[in-house]
Enzyme design. Sequence first.
Site, short mmCIF file in Angstrom:
data_model
loop_
_atom_site.label_atom_id
_atom_site.label_comp_id
_atom_site.label_asym_id
_atom_site.label_seq_id
_atom_site.Cartn_x
_atom_site.Cartn_y
_atom_site.Cartn_z
N ASP A 187 -5.12 -2.16 1.22
CA ASP A 187 -5.58 -3.42 1.83
C ASP A 187 -4.50 -4.52 1.73
O ASP A 187 -4.04 -4.82 0.64
CB ASP A 187 -6.85 -3.85 1.06
N HIS A 360 -10.85 -10.16 -1.06
CA HIS A 360 -9.64 -9.34 -1.00
C HIS A 360 -8.63 -9.78 -2.05
O HIS A 360 -8.43 -10.96 -2.28
CB HIS A 360 -9.00 -9.45 0.39
#
Length: 549
Positions: A187, A360
């Site tokens: 990610d 995130h």
Amino acid sequence: MLEIVPLGGLGEFGMNMLALTWGETTIVIDAGVMFPDPELLGVDRIIPDLTYLQQKGGAAALVLTHGHEDHIGGVPHVMPHINGPIYGTPFTLALVEPKLKEHGLGDRPTQTVRPRDRVTIGPFEIEFVRVTHSMPDCVALAIRTPIGLVVHTGDFKIDQTPIDGEHFDLHRFGELGSEGVLLLLADSTNVDRRGFTGSENDVIEAFEEIFTSASGKLIVSAFSSSIYRMQIVVDLAAQFERKVAFVGRGMIENSAIAQRLGYLRVPGGLQIRDSEIANYPAQDVLCLTTGSQGEPMSALSRIAVDDHRHVKLASEDTVVISARSIPGNEKSIGRVMNHLARRGTNVIHEGTKHVHVSGHGSEEELKLVLSLIKPRYFIPVHGEYRQLSHHARVARRVFAGRDPQPEILLIENGDIVAIDSEGARMAGKATAGRILIDGTRTGEIGDEVLRDRRHLAEDGLVVPVVAINKQTGMLEGVPEIITRGFVMENSQDLLAEGARMLSEVIDQASVEERTDQGIIKEKLRVELRRFFRKRSGRRPFVLPVIMEI
Ligand SMILES: [Zn+2]
Ligand SMILES: [Zn+2]
């Protein structure tokens, strides 16, 4: 030879999807959607082009990392190309199941998996590894292939004080690293943020202050998948003796699913229906609503223009937007905040108080994963090109001095990466692109242009042109409906009736709604589409044009 092809999510935010092939077997990881700019055409959602899967004769399984729309929103549309089961954790599958049912796919096999479970699909053995993110039940994948171990992080941050007590499985990441990882896909969303992202817990302080000082109704708008955020707000509501109402379809549905599966705990007697809000004094009510992105037909947008059946705003009320604005939505969110301000409401958002934290990981978390996994090859995923290339730079720093140097592959949607005993190389380009979906219909799936053309050819194009006075929001003249490729018996009568219907819709809207292009366009589009579906059984593209005079 192992073939890796990202079909979506690289070079863009949204519609994450990746295909892995060994011999005859292809598996697909995630099947997300992307939401278009509100201003874009008559399109509801965008999914990756699926030609590659078609060419492979379909995939043996769909493996899901977690339940965010950018990972599961396209599942029903991808199912025609999936020959086997869908694997996911309990919460992920609970979010997928209503989508399958809605598309008449309720009988497709699903298989529930939990962290540290392993499943075998042809030459692949997949292990699920717990990661933390902004919703429960998220996993990374450790995929054993005949040529080596592939680790896909899914979306993650490293939350060391998780709301549900389920920690990021750093041990397993370390063990996988020691075992030796051929390829890591990780990610990249927040790679350009320094330090650590912070725990979901971090917003509690700001919410405590808000609960302490709010005198009227408290309305918190968040993503309907933000179960942790919901839990924090529900717990504070219990503490400050406010009843909790879930408002807006997504919020009502997801809170019910999360409660049924035990991921959201609401103390008995605390929850009320949205229709009961009016029965309680304003200071005793907390509403959790959808609409944090300013979506024109969402609960918060309706509340903001005083068009919600159950929620009416007064000037002592407080609205908290507890989400980041997804790039492209700033305008719509700005419009909603203007409407809220006009009602005299106190609006609190990420910019004024710490009411949102990202799901995130920031630079340091990404570095930690890179150094634990220390792969032979690294592919940054989940980001626009600048995040991917930044992630590559960060990785080069992490791997500096290692021998042999891990190789970083900066690739985009459709790039085919082949890995065999000789190493990894770029092996051409698969068809990649976008398919535009309107409404919930599955449609036949071709590439974007073909599909649009087919749709236009079958059902035509309808453009309502409406002139509105910029100040009063009143109609200037009769709406006109222009059509292309839309031919019907009595179509003149039908169009005249449609135009009358549009006049009524506009007359019944409030001045605020009429002068808000986003809202009025969406209203006209939805109403006109419903009108044509009912009266003609057709589903033309509807593209409203509003002229402000
Ligand atoms: Zn996510
Ligand atoms: Zn995502």
